[in-house]
Design an enzyme around this catalytic site. Sequence first.
Site: not given
Length: 743
Positions: A504, A557
């Site tokens: 993330d 990401e």
Amino acid sequence: MNATACMDEIFRIINADHHDPFSILGMHYAYLGYRNGVNLASGAVAGECNVPGEKEPLEGIAATGKAIVVRAFIPSAKKALVINLENEDGAKAENEAEDETGVKTGDKTGNKAGKEDQYKQKGVQYEQYEMEKIREEGFFEVLIPGKEHFFEYNIEITDYHGNCYRIYDPYCFPPVLTDYDLYLFNEGNHHKIYEKLGAHLCTLKGVKGTFFAVWAPCARRVSVVGNFNQWDGRRHQMRNRGKSGVWELFIPGIGEGEIYKYEIKTQGNELYLKADPYAFYSELRPGTASVVCNIDGYEWNDEEWMKQRDSGTFFSKPVAIYEVHLGSWARVIEEGKEGTGKEEVKEVGGTKGDGERKERFLTYTEFADKLVKYVKDMGFTHIELLPVMEHPYDGSWGYQVTGYYSVTSRYGKPKEFMYFVDRCHQEGIGVIIDWVPAHFPKDGAGLARFDGLALYEHQDPRQGEHPDWGTHIFNYGRYEVKNFLLSNALFWFDKYHIDGLRVDAVASMLYLDYGKKDGEWLPNKWGGKENTDAIDFLRQLNSTVLQKYPGVMMIAEESTSWALVSRPPYSGGLGFSFKWNMGWMNDYIKYISMDPIYRKYHHNYLTFSIVYAYSENFILVLSHDEVVHGKGSMINKMPGDYWQKFAGLRASYGYMYGHPGKKLLFMGGEFGQFAEWNYKQSLDWHLLGYEMHRKLQKYVRDLNDLYRSEKALYEMDFEPEGFEWIDCNDADHGVVSFYTQEQ
């Protein structure tokens, strides 16, 4: 009252302010000398004590000039006895007991000395030595004459309520961590440090208990506290392993399920209660304590899946990911008032009922049945779970982690999560989990200011904080912090057989000025905004993971145009397997959200992604981020009336599956949920009672079946030769045509 230990050392033990409690407590040699006037604690005559007192000759010293002294600090004790488990014929009796019973000792749980009970039956009498209460706070000592060698012992305690029980002294056990373990950890290269730090059930010197170890280099003192010692930080003060910054302690009798924390005294004499950074399990929120848990011993049944996974890569395979937030995919409906025991599982595809309802989460074992069955029926190849690591606040969706090694207790226990992953693999479904090495929350029980100073983060907020998120940034330049994160990534592959990590907020790691204004960040040593420590960490992370587990996915990401994210470090890349295609997602959502009359003026939104489609190994994503915070659900992004919305969404999914790149769809999008995703409640499965929603769900199922059956749709995702336009210029009609091919 007299003592062989120096009184200022005793006061430091009583005040829980001693950096080395093992030098005072436990069993030691006392050499020929005097009480009080000379410090005899460490096994050799030390320098003069700062506290004056009467000089009395030590009595009972053996011919060698030494005796045995045992010291203990037990605040709850009125009286204490040392029980010698090794009399002159104790070893003989022990061997006899082993010969006749097949076991060497009795039940050594730490709460009761089973050995004495066995030996009493053999006629062995155990020596007992009453301890002198040196201080009313609970400091005891006994000098044992005529003893030249250490022996195994228990301490029999009588408390102020008249209760009598026995314990093994935690301060009679040797260090557990080796110097090599500590060296590798401080170097940042102990890839299985989770097997050393944290809480581990073990048997030491024949005694069952739990070994605790924690890194807190700036602490003045660290103790293990819990119900077992009334959360009294004076009771189990830990051993300091010197410059390594690690503290350790073996506590006999502590078993699985015991809750605990570390009480840390800072250099400023503040007391912190911290959860274990390496804990394998945690209390259910709002509790924040760690839980002693054995995660070994699960019998996996996914050998076939693991073998085929690690025999190749996912680049030329179909990858259709179903992204799931476990807490809101589906829930259990409890009818009536709480506590009635009457409950009904909200089945997938069921209808909403009326009346008073109370929802609870499904468990990992329930997900292993319902979610796995649904995903297999829908034809997805993988499940991606929003973070399943322990986190205090449901509204963070798991992205503000406090327990990086702890599977969240919201849905069950660690081995139940293993069962879920195992079932996925048996049904041919891979499991990806979201992982958050970019930042962590400031919760008091977590990593923030762990030992009083910035430990896992930077001290300077310009380096160590995300102002927009209210979180801390990891200090990637510190070897022990890199070791914590690197071994955590490996931990999920090793212990839980996870098939991929979606990392993330990679962009926030790469840029020092991410989300910050001028003056809120510090440049790197070359004056730039790139976080060189984070870059080095990511390269080391991906190289190590893919070397040890070549068949897994490392997914970034990353929302900027940073180059070579999914290229190997030796060519200047970050080393990820895949990158989320945020550019395609933003352009395409803008395009499909427009009224068709305006789309011809923005035709490039539809076609531009092919220009850079082969610069990275992309995954096309329609994720959770696109259906929250007022962005609307996928079906509600579509213009037009009810029928047109469904037609437009079907067309958009069709284009996505034809476009080069792997695929990801967030839950609810497959059947056209109208409401935005709400983490507080189940998906609106009752909508499947309506024809258009059922048809959309069937369309996605058929789309997945087609995708998996046609190699031309996935085999050359990352090779330009696999795609060719037929016509990309029909902007007036909003039509594009192309073909893809297999190898």
